[in-house]
Design a protein around this motif. Structure first.
Motif, short mmCIF file in Angstrom:
data_model
loop_
_atom_site.label_atom_id
_atom_site.label_comp_id
_atom_site.label_asym_id
_atom_site.label_seq_id
_atom_site.Cartn_x
_atom_site.Cartn_y
_atom_site.Cartn_z
N SER A 83 73.20 11.85 51.58
CA SER A 83 72.46 10.46 51.78
C SER A 83 72.85 9.53 50.74
CB SER A 83 71.35 11.06 51.93
OG SER A 83 70.51 12.09 52.85
N LYS A 84 72.51 9.82 49.71
CA LYS A 84 73.09 9.27 48.47
C LYS A 84 74.19 8.87 47.87
CE LYS A 84 69.28 7.96 47.20
NZ LYS A 84 67.41 8.29 46.56
N LEU A 85 75.01 8.23 47.74
CA LEU A 85 76.14 8.68 46.19
C LEU A 85 75.56 7.98 44.50
CD1 LEU A 85 78.97 8.29 48.40
CD2 LEU A 85 78.27 10.33 47.86
N GLY A 86 76.22 8.90 44.35
CA GLY A 86 76.12 8.05 42.43
C GLY A 86 77.56 8.59 41.53
N LEU A 87 77.40 7.89 40.53
CA LEU A 87 78.47 7.61 39.19
C LEU A 87 77.57 8.34 37.78
CD1 LEU A 87 80.06 4.73 40.11
CD2 LEU A 87 81.20 7.57 40.76
N ALA A 88 78.87 8.98 36.94
CA ALA A 88 77.25 8.43 36.02
C ALA A 88 78.73 7.92 34.61
CB ALA A 88 77.86 9.66 36.11
N ASP A 89 78.03 7.59 34.24
CA ASP A 89 78.83 7.01 32.60
C ASP A 89 79.70 6.46 33.20
OD1 ASP A 89 77.23 8.80 30.68
OD2 ASP A 89 78.48 10.55 31.26
N PHE A 90 79.31 5.01 33.86
CA PHE A 90 80.63 4.18 34.13
C PHE A 90 79.76 2.63 33.61
CE2 PHE A 90 83.81 4.66 38.19
CZ PHE A 90 83.72 5.86 37.66
N CYS B 27 74.64 4.27 44.37
CA CYS B 27 73.30 3.48 44.36
C CYS B 27 72.88 3.86 42.86
CB CYS B 27 72.14 4.53 45.63
SG CYS B 27 72.60 4.79 47.35
N VAL B 28 73.28 4.94 41.92
CA VAL B 28 73.03 5.04 40.87
C VAL B 28 74.06 4.80 39.76
CG1 VAL B 28 72.89 7.72 41.47
CG2 VAL B 28 71.16 6.39 39.16
N ASP B 29 73.95 4.97 38.80
CA ASP B 29 74.49 5.57 37.56
C ASP B 29 74.26 5.74 36.60
OD1 ASP B 29 76.50 4.93 35.47
OD2 ASP B 29 76.66 2.80 35.63
N GLN B 30 73.66 6.88 36.38
CA GLN B 30 73.20 7.78 35.13
C GLN B 30 74.41 7.80 34.08
OE1 GLN B 30 73.10 11.65 35.30
NE2 GLN B 30 71.38 11.21 37.26
N VAL B 31 73.43 6.88 33.12
CA VAL B 31 74.69 6.32 31.57
C VAL B 31 73.87 7.38 30.51
CG1 VAL B 31 74.72 4.21 29.57
CG2 VAL B 31 75.19 4.08 32.85
N HIS B 32 74.95 7.56 29.92
CA HIS B 32 73.87 8.71 28.81
C HIS B 32 73.97 7.77 26.79
CE1 HIS B 32 73.98 11.83 25.26
NE2 HIS B 32 73.25 12.30 26.63
N PHE B 33 73.47 7.77 26.19
CA PHE B 33 73.40 6.73 25.03
C PHE B 33 72.71 8.11 24.09
CE2 PHE B 33 73.29 3.38 27.66
CZ PHE B 33 74.90 2.48 26.69
N ASP C 46 74.18 -6.64 30.24
CA ASP C 46 75.29 -6.77 31.65
C ASP C 46 75.18 -5.83 32.62
OD1 ASP C 46 76.64 -5.14 29.81
OD2 ASP C 46 78.33 -5.86 29.25
N LEU C 47 75.44 -4.41 31.90
CA LEU C 47 74.95 -3.52 33.13
C LEU C 47 73.79 -3.30 33.49
CD1 LEU C 47 76.74 -0.57 34.13
CD2 LEU C 47 75.80 0.22 32.02
N ILE C 48 72.53 -3.57 33.55
CA ILE C 48 71.29 -4.30 33.91
C ILE C 48 72.02 -5.11 34.94
CG2 ILE C 48 69.16 -5.12 33.46
CD1 ILE C 48 68.79 -3.09 30.95
N ARG C 49 71.81 -6.16 34.86
CA ARG C 49 72.58 -7.31 35.34
C ARG C 49 72.98 -7.36 36.80
NH1 ARG C 49 72.28 -9.94 30.91
NH2 ARG C 49 74.58 -9.71 30.64
N LEU C 50 74.17 -6.20 36.65
CA LEU C 50 75.42 -5.84 37.54
C LEU C 50 74.24 -5.15 39.23
CD1 LEU C 50 77.93 -5.98 38.28
CD2 LEU C 50 78.29 -3.85 36.50
N GLY C 51 73.43 -3.78 38.38
CA GLY C 51 73.31 -2.85 38.80
C GLY C 51 72.35 -4.10 39.92
N LYS C 52 71.40 -4.68 39.83
CA LYS C 52 70.36 -5.38 39.92
C LYS C 52 70.78 -6.38 41.15
CE LYS C 52 66.62 -5.67 36.93
NZ LYS C 52 65.86 -7.03 35.95
N GLU C 53 72.49 -6.68 40.70
CA GLU C 53 73.42 -7.59 41.97
C GLU C 53 74.11 -6.94 42.93
OE1 GLU C 53 77.37 -10.05 42.25
OE2 GLU C 53 76.58 -9.44 39.71
N MET D 55 70.13 2.12 37.40
CA MET D 55 70.52 2.65 36.13
C MET D 55 69.56 3.34 35.85
SD MET D 55 73.78 1.10 35.69
CE MET D 55 74.71 0.26 37.25
N THR D 56 70.08 4.60 35.30
CA THR D 56 69.21 5.90 34.37
C THR D 56 69.93 6.14 33.52
OG1 THR D 56 69.79 7.19 36.14
CG2 THR D 56 68.91 6.52 37.06
#
Length: 263
Positions: free
Chosen positions: A163-170, A189-195, A204-211, A216-217
């Motif tokens: 149903s939905k595709l996502g990426l990690a650490d982009f 639909c999602v970008d999982q980011v590790h910190f 800038d990543l938050i703004r890109l996600g909203k656009e 962003m998780t």
């Protein structure tokens, strides 16, 4: 590789490929131990889950607790507890989120990587569809491999399997370049980011996600969740192999599916 026999362990036939299902780690003691390492990019949960599965499947039993396919020389170590299977009556009440890790030592991308990952997941959970499928690429994967993998995932999306595709650490630039691809049909639909310090995402990543409508998780997964050496050591300690094993990929949902080749 010759078959081996050890006290209190059944005979393991010669094999060239390995598929191991850990089952639902939420129902085992591995989760409690690994949880405290969340912010340390730890793969403790996966390593313990593999060890636990090998103990249950290969020791202390006089019956074959694995499946062996002669034509492909594939050894499949199942989840004997069937702890991850979803009853058809409960499917609508369960959100299935899976994550595919491309690990060190993987060769150039092949369509079979995606096909096998999804097929293994469907068998493990007893489902036909996956709600969210996230892919985590190795840092050394080429842009061509990433594009090919995503194109194959888009095909599964179009058929309704995912149903939905996502990426990690982009990060911002990598995700921007990805979204600007001319042949992109399905946006993530999602970008999982590790910190290491889980406090705030880059603005800038938050703004890109909203656009672009991308959630962003944070995630606590290490990008190097299982190395070739770690898998080889685990299998050697359980007297399964002597040769070095190449770890191809790992799919994770409630549990893990580990796929590897014997070098």
């Amino acid at each position: 590789m010759p078959s081996q026999h050890f006290p209190d362990q059944i005979i393991v036939p010669s094999f060239k490929q390995l598929v191991l299902y850990t089952g639902n780690v939420m129902l085992t003691s591995t989760t409690a131990t690994a949880g405290k390492h969340w912010n340390k990019k730890s793969n403790t949960e996966l390593v313990q889950a593999i060890s636990d599965t090998l103990d249950i499947s290969l020791k202390g039993t006089d019956k074959p607790s694995f499946r062996y396919y002669t034509e492909t020389e594939l050894l499949e170590v199942p989840d004997l507890r069937l702890s991850s299977r979803i009853h058809p009556d409960d499917r609508n009440d369960v959100e299935v989120t899976a994550k595919l890790f491309y690990l060190d030592g993987c060769s150039e991308y092949q369509p079979s990587h995606i096909d096998k990952a999804i097929n293994h997941l469907q068998q493990l959970l007893n489902v036909k569809s996956i709600d969210t499928f996230i892919v985590s690429f190795d840092a050394d994967d080429s842009a061509s491999s990433v594009s090919k993998a995503w194109k194959d995932l888009e095909a599964y999306h179009e058929r309704g399997v995912i149903s939905k595709l996502g990426l990690a650490d982009f990060d911002y630039q990598t995700l921007t370049n990805f979204l600007n691809k001319k042949d992109l049909k399905v946006k993530p639909c999602v970008d999982q980011v590790h910190f290491d310090q889980c406090c705030s995402l880059p603005q800038d990543l938050i703004r890109l996600g909203k656009e672009h409508g991308i959630e962003m998780t944070f995630n606590g997964d290490t990008t190097e969740i299982l190395t070739t050496d770690a898998l080889s050591t685990l299998l050697s300690n359980h007297n399964v192999v002597k040769e070095k094993t190449r770890c191809r990929s790992v799919v994770a949902d409630k549990g893990y599916i580990v796929v590897g080749d014997v070098a």
